[in-house]
Design a protein around this motif. Structure first.
Motif, PDB file in Angstrom:
ATOM      1  N   ILE A   4       0.829  -1.210   0.000  1.00  0.00           N
ATOM      2  CA  ILE A   4       0.000   0.000   0.000  1.00  0.00           C
ATOM      3  C   ILE A   4       0.862   1.258   0.000  1.00  0.00           C
ATOM      4  CG2 ILE A   4      -1.622   1.356   1.396  1.00  0.00           C
ATOM      5  CD1 ILE A   4      -2.998  -1.227   2.087  1.00  0.00           C
ATOM      6  N   ILE A   6      -8.077  -2.335   5.749  1.00  0.00           N
ATOM      7  CA  ILE A   6      -7.640  -3.394   4.841  1.00  0.00           C
ATOM      8  C   ILE A   6      -7.674  -4.741   5.570  1.00  0.00           C
ATOM      9  CG2 ILE A   6      -5.680  -4.214   3.481  1.00  0.00           C
ATOM     10  CD1 ILE A   6      -6.812  -1.532   2.465  1.00  0.00           C
ATOM     11  N   SER A  35     -10.970  -5.076   3.051  1.00  0.00           N
ATOM     12  CA  SER A  35     -11.065  -4.344   1.789  1.00  0.00           C
ATOM     13  C   SER A  35      -9.720  -4.368   1.080  1.00  0.00           C
ATOM     14  CB  SER A  35     -11.489  -2.899   2.091  1.00  0.00           C
ATOM     15  OG  SER A  35     -11.221  -2.044   0.993  1.00  0.00           O
ATOM     16  N   LEU A  36      -9.770  -4.351  -0.251  1.00  0.00           N
ATOM     17  CA  LEU A  36      -8.534  -4.207  -1.034  1.00  0.00           C
ATOM     18  C   LEU A  36      -8.032  -2.764  -0.968  1.00  0.00           C
ATOM     19  CD1 LEU A  36      -6.798  -5.786  -3.355  1.00  0.00           C
ATOM     20  CD2 LEU A  36      -8.174  -4.416  -4.935  1.00  0.00           C
ATOM     21  N   GLY A  37      -8.940  -1.838  -0.616  1.00  0.00           N
ATOM     22  CA  GLY A  37      -8.578  -0.433  -0.506  1.00  0.00           C
ATOM     23  C   GLY A  37      -9.385   0.454  -1.432  1.00  0.00           C
ATOM     24  N   ASN A  67      -3.640   5.658  -4.982  1.00  0.00           N
ATOM     25  CA  ASN A  67      -3.915   4.229  -5.055  1.00  0.00           C
ATOM     26  C   ASN A  67      -3.663   3.656  -3.672  1.00  0.00           C
ATOM     27  OD1 ASN A  67      -4.018   1.503  -5.323  1.00  0.00           O
ATOM     28  ND2 ASN A  67      -2.547   1.349  -7.011  1.00  0.00           N
ATOM     29  N   THR A  96      -4.544   0.891  -2.339  1.00  0.00           N
ATOM     30  CA  THR A  96      -4.884  -0.535  -2.336  1.00  0.00           C
ATOM     31  C   THR A  96      -3.583  -1.325  -2.332  1.00  0.00           C
ATOM     32  OG1 THR A  96      -4.724  -1.045  -4.706  1.00  0.00           O
ATOM     33  CG2 THR A  96      -6.765   0.012  -3.950  1.00  0.00           C
ATOM     34  N   GLY A 108     -12.698  -7.916  -3.865  1.00  0.00           N
ATOM     35  CA  GLY A 108     -11.435  -7.251  -4.179  1.00  0.00           C
ATOM     36  C   GLY A 108     -10.810  -7.854  -5.427  1.00  0.00           C
ATOM     37  N   SER A 134     -13.126  -0.876  -2.892  1.00  0.00           N
ATOM     38  CA  SER A 134     -13.370  -2.270  -2.530  1.00  0.00           C
ATOM     39  C   SER A 134     -14.164  -2.238  -1.225  1.00  0.00           C
ATOM     40  CB  SER A 134     -12.022  -2.974  -2.346  1.00  0.00           C
ATOM     41  OG  SER A 134     -12.182  -4.158  -1.631  1.00  0.00           O
TER      42      SER A 134
END
Lengths: 698, 698
Positions: B29, B96, B130-132, B141, B143, B161, B183
């Motif tokens: 991340i 996450i 969550s993937l982000g 970004n 994720t 995700g 996500s």
């Protein structure tokens, strides 16, 4: 006609009308041929000595023997050019030149002459108005298109040359290969049926695909395709499915589009798998060309991602397949092999950190389950998953278990290399789970085609002579419509009709009614009056004492309604118990391409409002007659839904078969409607009949 | 709660649990953020001074102010970490870390605590599990996925995700860009409704798309989405559509899948366009993100190839659109501009030698036709057609006429460059004519969504108090099932019921029958006996003198059938003329996600065997009530098919609305069935009623 296979394995190809001129079709074809053709290319053109560096001959006679002649001379010269190559011994001709029946009456005349010369010399002729043909086995690209096909096992015919051009460009990019490719053009001599027959015998063709706008002789096509599909799958896009599409097709090819309902039935009966788009065509063909058919409908899904797994499961639910129900042993093995968080029930979720080994184990355990007929490997891209290695593992497992496996390796670039490896071993990779399922579904449908028992139509013992006499009444009466007065036609074919008689005086009516137990039904019989009930021409529950008056009454009403109507008499008929019965309809109309199209449905609103009917091209055997009855939505009503006594479905099925025999025996019957055919617990009875007869045919 | 928009426009993003450790999510991340984020990345980890070259802080308090905190600490530390960032002033948190409600009871407890801390500090929380999130506007970004989204105008949420990872990889290859990506994870705090609301207000989002396995509060979602879709289209893949898929979804997310029928109705009423596959999702989104909606349904097809033209015409025929009927002026102009062999009727076939200029002229003439709402340019590759130039011409004409145009430039490689140019100007190029048509169809469907008049449910003047008393009888009787004895509930809501009364002695029965004109119907009234007719508990056509005996008889039969049955009396009811009427059914059951789901159909076989029903989530206005009646297949029967007098459809529609009001007013009614509701030429009458009441709710 020489063997058609020679068209695809020539040693010499002549280009009649070859030229160097930039932009000319005769140049493009010569250039394409020269590119890869294993044999000799023979340009023919009286005004050149050399074309693209090849020796050019003034005519076919002076040229070396030509196995396949590709004709690109101007339209008026085509017929003579064909005659010339035929005289020189050529049996296979591809006519590229356009300007025939697609352009008006002059062209139509030319096309007739072309057919005549083909018949005279017993030639195989492709076209006219064709893009050409390809045979990758011998490296022959005898088209003027911009692309050559890659070598493969799909043979491809198309009524649209542009469709071939568009598809090849894309297929080459996708690595999809072909065996033979034919642009059918105007189908003046050779048509779809010829190529289906030829490719059905070609050991190098695994799948036949095609784009067609019409089938010239539906009847013959069904017969040939039915045999071919026992060994080789056929996938067709038949366009002009919709009204607007049919109109567009007919303006494109000049052919009558024919009824979509007949195509649907005919192609289905022929065992053809139908695709509605280019994408479907190749999604099916890719699966069919490289994979075996599944032995059972249970699908195993193996994934590293819950969401795509659910999507795949939905797609399986939408298809003719089902999610396999794993055995306890499979579940135990998976539980042992997979991490705790994994889902070991179908869809198997090997979770996000699954590497190739874990995927491989899951696929292996799934494929060894006896309930699993096929498998889909669905994956989202992750850091730990190498797609190329995954591809190798999937190939290995697929071959070990000899069950069909397809993949949906999601993602863009990173899936490409893996895709290529998979393709080499016959495993198609699909963009989307729903398309992967569609691929497997095509395999299962083809399995069903191969396993179907096309029962030969039963020949019932009927009184054909009596039937002929009845049908011929139409000619005697000089009226091509027959009605209830011809019910004995049904009787002659063993279809039960109620007791009764058509009489033409009230005393006789009384006598007939007296011989029938209980009350009777009386109906006016006139070819000119179709809605008998509406004008008071039908009386039900008439007791013996009322018969005389009822006779006078219905006749009076008919005369009153239409003074000049032909009145054939009054039908006096046994009254049936309609409470316990269901009204059905069996009809037939003759399709210009496929011949007699049988229709079945329940009476009244079911046919008229809900359009709940099934159709088949006659003749049909018991299996298809039964399928017609079973596949209408309202079928449960016949089988005794809602506490009713079930109708005698066997009797309905037999009646459909007997009518199939009747309309096959008498091509003069153009239309026929048994409406209603009443089906009760103890059998059926035909209550009314209408038919239209082609009196010219008699 | 702070404004959700702040989640997508932070100046600082903190990574709580940032690390350098190879393979760790906290590293991925931080690395993804550092890549392109326009603001400051703030790693937080007490055991590091520096992460990937960035200064790392021991805790949120000592770090610079954090706008969005991305939490990747181990599960037991998550809740404390959130509290800490909240104390330091952060309002937006992305969790996450997995290991919450998806993993069992310990996780569920943690998730409850997470919700509590979010409520305490009024936080926006994405996740957990969550993937982000991504926001391309600020280059964020956040994720741990392998791909960053390209910038664009599609905002995308996903309950999976992996689905995001798979899609982004492919979308980047295709040049498809996104505005925000979320996500959703376990949707503990923020769910689909929150993001739909947020993106509905975001001027940079042209289309909202999503992959969902369930919607937590269907009712609220419909309300919010209905408003958003006035301005911004929403396209959703809702998986778990099939039984097998629903089971898979529920094992994936732990959520109850809910009824597909309710989702179908709810999403439709919300104006959501539903896609069934990844391919459909993007085929629709690509059209919706760059093109205006067509003003009419007429489609013009312009092509250089007959076959693909016919295929496109078929696809138009399958869609909700139609082929445009050109004006005479258009035909004349085309005839002048095109060569003689061209087809100037729709589909326009500019024939194989068409260059860009001729294509351009055809497109221009077609778009200027007032009957043309949209156009599809379909081409096969030819030597004379430069796809990149064609793209420029199509863009020019599209903008000049401001009508939607899509393309299907067939072929592989040679279409790529053109595709990119087209994309830049919002014109999607599709692989297949059927997909091009699907893109235009999505535009037309969205136009209909925008133009729909969502009429507010009419509030009829009803006797709500009386209704309440009747519903509460269930509690008094300690039986949650109410039946025909509660018909006055319908009367209280203005729904006509036949004259009559429930009586408990034969003399009273006689008196009631005497006050009713003609014969009467008598029915046993008992919550324990459902199939009254089968046990002889119903008598029709009872004359006044037979009423006494009939009373004794039906009671005796009921007692005989079930000695301990509760018998509430005998209903003595006016006899209706059912011959001229049609039996309908109006029902309701309460869906866990969407609330009261109304159902309409015709009685008997239509519902039971043909499953010919329509559903809507209540409350509904007149427009939707009418649509429910109109959309069943058997609707023509109500409108007077087959020579019958039409039923009073307005009265049926009003009854559906009144029942919608009833079930909305009384959440305690769990299920309700008015069966039959008899519809005749002069109105409707409810003949029987069953409802189930949640006595706890009363």
């Amino acid at each position: 006609m020489g063997r058609l296979s020679e068209l695809f394995e020539p040693e010499t190809v002549g280009v009649i009308g070859a030229t160097d001129r930039e932009g000319a079709v005769g140049r493009a074809i010569t250039a394409n041929l020269r590119e890869e053709f294993a044999g000799e290319v023979v340009p023919v053109n009286p005004s050149r000595d050399e074309v693209l560096g090849l020796e050019c001959y003034p005519d076919a006679t002076s040229a070396p023997p030509i196995d396949v002649a590709v004709v690109v001379v101007p339209p008026p010269a085509v017929v003579e050019a064909i005659r010339e190559v035929a005289e020189a011994g050529t049996e296979n001709v591809v006519v590229i030149t356009a300007g025939f029946s697609e352009t008006g009456s002059e062209g139509a005349t030319r096309e007739r002459q072309l057919r005549e010369v083909a018949a005279e010399y017993d030639l195989n002729v492709v076209g006219p108005n064709s893009l050409g043909v390809m045979a990758t086995d011998v490296g022959m690209n005898a088209t003027f298109g911009p692309e050559s096909a890659r070598r493969g096992s799909i043979s491809f015919m198309s009524q649209s040359g542009a469709f071939i051009t568009a598809v090849l460009d894309w297929a080459n990019e996708q690595g999809i290969g072909f065996q033979d490719v034919v642009s059918l053009g105007n189908k003046s001599v050779l048509d779809e049926t010829d190529f289906v027959r030829e490719w059905g015998e070609d050991p190098d063709t695994d799948v036949v695909i095609g784009y067609l706008e019409g089938i010239d002789d539906g009847d013959e096509f069904v017969e040939v395709a039915r045999e071919v599909t026992d060994e080789t799958p056929i996938v067709l896009v038949k366009s002009g499915r919709t009204d607007a599409g049919a109109q567009a097709a007919s303006s494109h090819t000049g052919a009558i589009a024919g009824s979509e309902r007949a195509y649907e039935a005919g192609l289905e009966q022929a065992g053809v798998i139908r695709a509605n788009s280019v994408q479907e065509l190749f999604d099916y063909a890719r699966a069919l060309s490289g994979l075996p058919q599944p032995e059972s409908d249970g699908v195993a899904v193996v994934t590293n991602a819950g969401g795509p797994g659910v999507l795949t499961t939905d797609a399986v639910g939408d298809s003719s397949l089902g999610m396999a129900d794993f055995t306890d042993e499979t579940i135990d093995q998976l539980a042992e092999a997979m991490p705790e968080e994994a889902n070991v029930y179908n869809p198997i979720d090997a979770i996000g950190d699954a590497d190739v080994d874990r995927f491989g184990e899951a696929v292996e355990i799934a494929l060894s389950d006896p309930h699993v007929g096929s498998a889909i490997v669905v994956s989202a891209p992750t850091a730990v998953l190498k797609y190329d290695k995954l591809a190798e593992t999937v190939i290995e497992k697929r071959e070990e278990f000899d069950k069909p496996v397809v993949t949906c390796l999601m993602g863009g670039d990173r899936a490409r290399a893996a895709e290529e490896v998979l393709r080499e071993f016959g495993i198609p990779n699909y963009f989307d789970p729903s398309r992967a399922v569609a691929g497997l579904d095509a395999l299962a449908r083809y399995r069903d085609v191969r396993e179907r028992s096309v029962d030969d139509p039963e020949r019932f013992d009927v009184d054909r002579e009596r039937a002929r006499e009845i049908v011929e009444r139409a000619k005697e009466r000089d009226d091509n419509r027959l009605g209830v007065e011809s019910m004995d036609l049904l009787e002659a074919y063993g279809i039960p009709i109620p007791d009764g008689e058509i009489v033409d005086d009230p005393d006789r009516a009384r006598a007939v009614a007296g011989s029938i137990e209980g009350d009777v039904v009386m109906k006016i019989v006139s070819p000119d009056i179709s809605h008998k009930s509406d004008i008071g021409g039908v009386r039900v529950g008439v007791s013996d004492e009322d018969v005389y008056d009822a006779y006078e009454d219905v006749v009076a009403r008919a005369r009153n309604y239409q003074p000049d109507a032909t009145i054939l008499g009054v039908q006096v008929q046994e009254m049936l118990d309609l409470e316990a019965s269901t009204e059905t309809i069996v009809g037939m109309n003759r399709d210009p391409q496929f011949g007699p199209l049988l229709l079945f449905g329940l009476g009244g609103i079911f046919v008229e409002i809900l359009e709940d009917t099934s159709v088949r091209v006659a003749p049909i055997g018991e299996g298809e007659a039964r399928a017609m009855v079973d596949e209408i939505r309202a079928a449960p009503l016949l089988r005794g839904a809602r506490g009713r006594e079930p109708a005698d479905v066997d009797a309905v099925v037999e009646t459909v078969q007997r009518l199939s025999q009747l309309v096959t025996d008498f091509p003069a019957i153009l239309e026929l409607d048994v409406n209603p055919l009443v089906a009760g617990p103890d059998g059926v009875q035909a209550i009314d009949l209408r038919l239209t007869v082609d009196t010219e045919e008699l």
